[in-house]
Enzyme design. Structure first.
Site, PDB file in Angstrom:
ATOM      1  N   CYS A  43     -21.870 -23.813  13.880  1.00 20.93           N
ATOM      2  CA  CYS A  43     -22.122 -22.799  12.854  1.00 20.93           C
ATOM      3  C   CYS A  43     -21.200 -21.589  13.028  1.00 20.93           C
ATOM      4  CB  CYS A  43     -23.584 -22.376  12.898  1.00 20.93           C
ATOM      5  SG  CYS A  43     -23.965 -21.097  11.702  1.00 20.93           S
ATOM      6  N   CYS A  48     -20.778 -22.584   9.267  1.00 20.54           N
ATOM      7  CA  CYS A  48     -21.359 -21.614   8.333  1.00 20.54           C
ATOM      8  C   CYS A  48     -20.634 -20.273   8.298  1.00 20.54           C
ATOM      9  CB  CYS A  48     -22.818 -21.315   8.682  1.00 20.54           C
ATOM     10  SG  CYS A  48     -23.661 -22.541   9.656  1.00 20.54           S
ATOM     11  N   LYS A  51     -16.855 -20.371   7.184  1.00 16.18           N
ATOM     12  CA  LYS A  51     -16.879 -20.864   5.796  1.00 16.18           C
ATOM     13  C   LYS A  51     -17.322 -19.774   4.825  1.00 16.18           C
ATOM     14  CE  LYS A  51     -20.345 -21.879   4.101  1.00 16.18           C
ATOM     15  NZ  LYS A  51     -21.165 -23.053   4.397  1.00 16.18           N
ATOM     16  N   TYR A 100     -22.330 -14.221  21.684  1.00 13.92           N
ATOM     17  CA  TYR A 100     -23.223 -15.290  22.151  1.00 13.92           C
ATOM     18  C   TYR A 100     -23.195 -15.360  23.671  1.00 13.92           C
ATOM     19  CZ  TYR A 100     -24.962 -17.692  18.004  1.00 13.92           C
ATOM     20  OH  TYR A 100     -25.669 -18.031  16.880  1.00 13.92           O
ATOM     21  N   ALA A 116     -20.804 -31.559  30.190  1.00 11.64           N
ATOM     22  CA  ALA A 116     -21.861 -32.057  31.071  1.00 11.64           C
ATOM     23  C   ALA A 116     -22.282 -33.445  30.620  1.00 11.64           C
ATOM     24  CB  ALA A 116     -23.063 -31.113  31.019  1.00 11.64           C
ATOM     25  N   GLY A 179     -18.870 -35.801  -1.628  1.00  9.87           N
ATOM     26  CA  GLY A 179     -19.521 -35.041  -2.695  1.00  9.87           C
ATOM     27  C   GLY A 179     -20.727 -34.278  -2.185  1.00  9.87           C
ATOM     28  N   TYR A 181     -22.313 -31.081   0.758  1.00  9.41           N
ATOM     29  CA  TYR A 181     -22.182 -29.640   1.018  1.00  9.41           C
ATOM     30  C   TYR A 181     -20.733 -29.255   1.351  1.00  9.41           C
ATOM     31  CZ  TYR A 181     -27.246 -28.817   1.992  1.00  9.41           C
ATOM     32  OH  TYR A 181     -28.606 -28.671   1.934  1.00  9.41           O
ATOM     33  N   GLU A 185     -18.166 -27.116  -1.045  1.00 11.17           N
ATOM     34  CA  GLU A 185     -17.913 -25.717  -0.671  1.00 11.17           C
ATOM     35  C   GLU A 185     -16.417 -25.469  -0.499  1.00 11.17           C
ATOM     36  OE1 GLU A 185     -22.165 -24.509   1.411  1.00 11.17           O
ATOM     37  OE2 GLU A 185     -20.499 -25.023   2.718  1.00 11.17           O
ATOM     38  N   ARG A 202     -17.588 -41.234  -3.943  1.00 10.78           N
ATOM     39  CA  ARG A 202     -17.996 -42.614  -4.235  1.00 10.78           C
ATOM     40  C   ARG A 202     -19.144 -42.694  -5.246  1.00 10.78           C
ATOM     41  NH1 ARG A 202     -20.864 -44.386   1.501  1.00 10.78           N
ATOM     42  NH2 ARG A 202     -22.501 -42.818   1.511  1.00 10.78           N
ATOM     43  N   ARG A 208     -25.903 -35.744  -4.003  1.00 16.21           N
ATOM     44  CA  ARG A 208     -27.040 -36.667  -4.076  1.00 16.21           C
ATOM     45  C   ARG A 208     -28.239 -36.036  -3.373  1.00 16.21           C
ATOM     46  NH1 ARG A 208     -28.610 -40.831  -0.743  1.00 16.21           N
ATOM     47  NH2 ARG A 208     -26.748 -40.616   0.547  1.00 16.21           N
ATOM     48  N   ASP A 307     -28.717 -30.820  15.213  1.00 17.17           N
ATOM     49  CA  ASP A 307     -28.073 -31.926  14.500  1.00 17.17           C
ATOM     50  C   ASP A 307     -28.015 -33.222  15.311  1.00 17.17           C
ATOM     51  OD1 ASP A 307     -27.656 -29.941  12.659  1.00 17.17           O
ATOM     52  OD2 ASP A 307     -25.478 -30.176  12.536  1.00 17.17           O
ATOM     53  N   THR A 315     -28.585 -24.882  10.543  1.00 19.09           N
ATOM     54  CA  THR A 315     -28.632 -23.984  11.700  1.00 19.09           C
ATOM     55  C   THR A 315     -30.020 -23.372  11.951  1.00 19.09           C
ATOM     56  OG1 THR A 315     -26.318 -23.490  11.424  1.00 19.09           O
ATOM     57  CG2 THR A 315     -27.611 -21.857  12.633  1.00 19.09           C
ATOM     58  N   ALA A 345     -28.787 -23.516   0.697  1.00 16.65           N
ATOM     59  CA  ALA A 345     -27.838 -23.109  -0.347  1.00 16.65           C
ATOM     60  C   ALA A 345     -26.560 -23.905  -0.188  1.00 16.65           C
ATOM     61  CB  ALA A 345     -27.526 -21.617  -0.222  1.00 16.65           C
ATOM     62  N   HIS A 440     -36.272  -5.496 -13.758  1.00 14.46           N
ATOM     63  CA  HIS A 440     -35.308  -5.559 -14.851  1.00 14.46           C
ATOM     64  C   HIS A 440     -34.227  -4.485 -14.726  1.00 14.46           C
ATOM     65  CE1 HIS A 440     -33.995  -6.611 -18.856  1.00 14.46           C
ATOM     66  NE2 HIS A 440     -33.944  -5.332 -19.155  1.00 14.46           N
ATOM     67  N   GLU A 445     -35.408 -12.102 -12.335  1.00 17.77           N
ATOM     68  CA  GLU A 445     -36.635 -11.852 -13.123  1.00 17.77           C
ATOM     69  C   GLU A 445     -37.012 -13.062 -13.967  1.00 17.77           C
ATOM     70  OE1 GLU A 445     -36.444  -9.014 -16.495  1.00 17.77           O
ATOM     71  OE2 GLU A 445     -34.310  -8.896 -16.090  1.00 17.77           O
TER      72      GLU A 445
HETATM   73  P1  NDP Z   1     -23.323 -34.591   3.350  1.00 22.36           P
HETATM   74  O1  NDP Z   1     -24.212 -35.651   3.902  1.00 22.36           O
HETATM   75  O2  NDP Z   1     -23.888 -33.433   2.663  1.00 22.36           O
HETATM   76  O3  NDP Z   1     -22.268 -35.247   2.385  1.00 22.36           O
HETATM   77  C1  NDP Z   1     -21.509 -36.358   2.758  1.00 22.36           C
HETATM   78  C2  NDP Z   1     -20.813 -36.854   1.525  1.00 22.36           C
HETATM   79  O4  NDP Z   1     -19.905 -37.884   1.884  1.00 22.36           O
HETATM   80  C3  NDP Z   1     -21.768 -37.446   0.500  1.00 22.36           C
HETATM   81  O5  NDP Z   1     -21.318 -37.108  -0.769  1.00 22.36           O
HETATM   82  C4  NDP Z   1     -21.660 -38.948   0.776  1.00 22.36           C
HETATM   83  O6  NDP Z   1     -21.881 -39.705  -0.367  1.00 22.36           O
HETATM   84  C5  NDP Z   1     -20.211 -39.063   1.162  1.00 22.36           C
HETATM   85  N1  NDP Z   1     -19.964 -40.207   2.075  1.00 22.36           N
HETATM   86  C6  NDP Z   1     -20.636 -40.534   3.191  1.00 22.36           C
HETATM   87  N2  NDP Z   1     -20.077 -41.614   3.775  1.00 22.36           N
HETATM   88  C7  NDP Z   1     -19.038 -41.979   3.013  1.00 22.36           C
HETATM   89  C8  NDP Z   1     -18.077 -43.019   3.086  1.00 22.36           C
HETATM   90  N3  NDP Z   1     -18.072 -43.889   4.079  1.00 22.36           N
HETATM   91  N4  NDP Z   1     -17.147 -43.106   2.120  1.00 22.36           N
HETATM   92  C9  NDP Z   1     -17.125 -42.201   1.091  1.00 22.36           C
HETATM   93  N5  NDP Z   1     -18.018 -41.194   0.966  1.00 22.36           N
HETATM   94  C10 NDP Z   1     -18.956 -41.083   1.915  1.00 22.36           C
HETATM   95  O7  NDP Z   1     -22.445 -34.173   4.617  1.00 22.36           O
HETATM   96  P2  NDP Z   1     -21.449 -32.971   4.828  1.00 22.36           P
HETATM   97  O8  NDP Z   1     -20.408 -33.511   5.726  1.00 22.36           O
HETATM   98  O9  NDP Z   1     -21.044 -32.349   3.552  1.00 22.36           O
HETATM   99  O10 NDP Z   1     -22.338 -31.939   5.624  1.00 22.36           O
HETATM  100  C11 NDP Z   1     -23.011 -32.355   6.813  1.00 22.36           C
HETATM  101  C12 NDP Z   1     -24.303 -31.605   6.950  1.00 22.36           C
HETATM  102  O11 NDP Z   1     -24.010 -30.273   7.339  1.00 22.36           O
HETATM  103  C13 NDP Z   1     -25.091 -31.471   5.648  1.00 22.36           C
HETATM  104  O12 NDP Z   1     -25.976 -32.530   5.468  1.00 22.36           O
HETATM  105  C14 NDP Z   1     -25.815 -30.186   5.815  1.00 22.36           C
HETATM  106  O13 NDP Z   1     -27.056 -30.471   6.411  1.00 22.36           O
HETATM  107  C15 NDP Z   1     -24.942 -29.394   6.756  1.00 22.36           C
HETATM  108  N6  NDP Z   1     -24.222 -28.344   5.998  1.00 22.36           N
HETATM  109  C16 NDP Z   1     -24.935 -27.356   5.409  1.00 22.36           C
HETATM  110  C17 NDP Z   1     -24.313 -26.360   4.699  1.00 22.36           C
HETATM  111  C18 NDP Z   1     -25.115 -25.291   4.053  1.00 22.36           C
HETATM  112  O14 NDP Z   1     -26.291 -25.161   4.384  1.00 22.36           O
HETATM  113  N7  NDP Z   1     -24.557 -24.524   3.122  1.00 22.36           N
HETATM  114  C19 NDP Z   1     -22.870 -26.304   4.589  1.00 22.36           C
HETATM  115  C20 NDP Z   1     -22.204 -27.405   5.217  1.00 22.36           C
HETATM  116  C21 NDP Z   1     -22.867 -28.370   5.897  1.00 22.36           C
HETATM  117  P3  NDP Z   1     -23.357 -40.182  -0.792  1.00 22.36           P
HETATM  118  O15 NDP Z   1     -23.987 -39.020  -1.451  1.00 22.36           O
HETATM  119  O16 NDP Z   1     -23.068 -41.317  -1.707  1.00 22.36           O
HETATM  120  O17 NDP Z   1     -24.028 -40.604   0.476  1.00 22.36           O
END
Ligand code: NDP
Length: 456
Positions: A43, A48, A51, A100, A116, A179, A181, A185, A202, A208, A307, A315, A345, A440, A445
């Site tokens: 993070c 986070c 980013k 930290y 470790a 597709g 997070y 972003e 994909r 999703r 994680d 986080t 978010a 307002h 609101e």
């Molecule tokens: P996500 O699980 O959110 O997204 C992974 C994406 O990759 C999905 O669209 C998935 O498609 C696609 N995918 C997975 N495997 C393959 C593959 N073999 N070939 C092609 N496409 C694939 O993971 P991220 O890496 O974006 O983030 C990891 C985690 O980190 C998140 O789940 C979240 O918990 C955390 N995070 C949180 C943030 C926040 O709070 N703002 C910011 C960044 C990360 P499909 O949908 O079809 O599975």
């Protein structure tokens, strides 16, 4: 002589591990923590925090453009300098990592900046020094790591979110694979910094698991911001062109050329080579440590948070899990984390904020739902002339009147949802929302002024 060298050995000084170490030490435990990378974890170092700073940088573009409608004339066209941003963010990360470290030192936690590995249920070996440490309890908080699974030919020509913070120059063209997070972003922020971005995913829609209305509206907004989408498409191989650019070949359609290919296809728990199998710790199919509600593995002396357990990979969740473990194990106060109602978010522009169930999830869970929604042009966009819409949606259980999902797309969606999550976590009903007087003029609101359910 104490039976063990320490009461707690924590592997991984990220959000979850650091919190657990500090709290346990505060309860009087003798604590040692090891970190193979930089103190602070994903993070702070490569997630986070940097980013969000990049996101702030990207949004100035809109502010410069919008200012004109409010009477401002800029003397010159604004120019963005990537190295200035990259280095300022890197310095801030270094500052935070130092804080930290200070926090751990101040809490009298012994820090070992080396890798470790677990030798057995109560023994840790530090790889560089060769030191062996015995511990009454071991906490694994090693987080996750970007994955491209299954690997593809030329996959090494792409970069992950680890490297994206250190690009030597701002690319002209970027291909983002995924597709979720991270993909969205970075696609969003780099597009606003002037990069021509294509998202290749994909699935037939992005994000999703999020509410369908938000998914579609965000995709449309990102398209309008200039991002090209190739949906329903998987990448087959990446090759390097003579000029150093990358060419991504897809299962369908034309290949895509880009200067940088950012692969954001998810993350995997960091458990490889940790000695967990030798210690008898059960892992799940993705390598995650299988734990119970108290973050305990099947080996009584070994716990895991964050994680690396692949529960809810956020986080604040890791921090809570670490805190609950430390209180329960060393502080005589047993409690567990409720993973049920967690706000999150997506820091795209526009931003997504969400808490609770999507409409689809609510229906699938057997709720009879009433949906309230509002789509409007934000006040600032009237004079700036920016073409944008804010969207808000409440998912309400028709029987109990409880608000079981809130989904927002627009400015400050994350900030708004953090506050409304308190009400939703408390079990607020739609009637509670209705009797809340509006503030307002604000965007939020709308959450308390929606009166007519959809399709009624
Ligand atoms: P996500 O699980 O959110 O997204 C992974 C994406 O990759 C999905 O669209 C998935 O498609 C696609 N995918 C997975 N495997 C393959 C593959 N073999 N070939 C092609 N496409 C694939 O993971 P991220 O890496 O974006 O983030 C990891 C985690 O980190 C998140 O789940 C979240 O918990 C955390 N995070 C949180 C943030 C926040 O709070 N703002 C910011 C960044 C990360 P499909 O949908 O079809 O599975």
């Amino acid at each position: 002589m104490a039976e063990y060298d320490v009461d707690l050995f924590v592997i991984g000084a990220g959000s979850g591990g650091t919190r657990a170490a500090r709290i346990a030490s505060g309860h009087g435990a003798r604590v040692m923590i090891a970190e193979a990378d930089r103190i602070g974890g994903t993070c702070v170092i490569r997630g986070c925090v940097p980013k969000k700073l990049f996101v702030y940088a990207s949004r100035f573009m809109d502010d410069f453009e919008d200012a004109a409608g409010f009477g401002w004339t800029l003397p010159e066209k604004p120019v963005f300098d990537w190295p200035t941003l990259r280095d300022a963010v890197a310095n801030e990360v270094t500052r935070l990592s130092g804080l930290y470290r200070k926090g751990l030192d101040g809490a009298k936690v012994e820090v070992r900046e080396e890798r470790a590995v677990i030798e057995d249920a109560h023994t840790i070996r530090l790889e560089t020094s060769g030191q062996k440490v015995t511990a009454r309890h071991i906490l694994v908080a090693t987080g996750g790591w970007p994955s491209f699974d299954p690997p593809i030919p030329g996959g090494e020509l792409g970069i992950s979110s680890n490297e994206v913070f250190h690009l030597p120059a701002l690319p002209k063209r970027m291909l983002v694979v995924g597709g979720g997070y991270i993909a969205l972003e970075f696609a969003s922020l780099f597009a606003r910094l002037g990069v021509a971005v294509t998202v290749l995913h994909r699935g037939d829609n992005i994000l999703r698991g999020f509410d369908e209305d938000v998914r579609t509206r965000l995709r449309d907004a990102l398209k309008e911001a200039g991002i090209a989408f190739r949906l329903g498409c998987t990448i087959d191989r990446i090759e390097q062109l003579p000029d150093g650019a990358r060419r991504a070949h897809c299962a369908t359609g034309a290949p895509i050329d880009a200067d940088v290919v950012l692969v954001a296809t998810g993350r995997r728990p960091n458990t490889k080579g940790l000695g967990l199998a030798k210690a008898g710790v059960e892992l799940g199919p993705l390598g995650e440590i299988l734990v119970d509600a108290a973050s305990a593995s099947n080996v009584p002396s070994i716990h895991a948070v964050g994680d690396v357990t692949n529960r809810v990979n956020l986080t604040p969740v890791a921090i809570r899990e670490g805190h609950a473990f430390a209180d329960s194990t060393f502080g005589g106060r047993n409690w567990t984390v409720d993973h049920g109602m967690i706000a999150s978010a997506v820091f795209t522009t526009p931003e997504v904020g969400t808490v609770g169930l999507s409409e689809t999830q609510a229906v699938a869970a057997g709720h009879e739902v009433r949906v309230f929604e509002s789509g409007f042009r934000p006040m600032k966009a009237t004079i700036s002339g920016r073409h944008e819409r804010t969207y808000m949606k409440l998912v309400v259980d028709a029987k109990t009147d409880k608000v079981i999902g809130v989904h927002i797309l627009g400015h400050d969606a994350g900030e708004i949802v953090q506050s409304v999550a308190i009400a939703v976590t408390m079990g607020a009903t739609k009637a509670d929302f209705d009797r809340t007087v509006a503030l307002h003029p604000s965007a939020a609101e709308e959450l308390v002024t929606m009166r007519t359910p959809r399709n009624s």
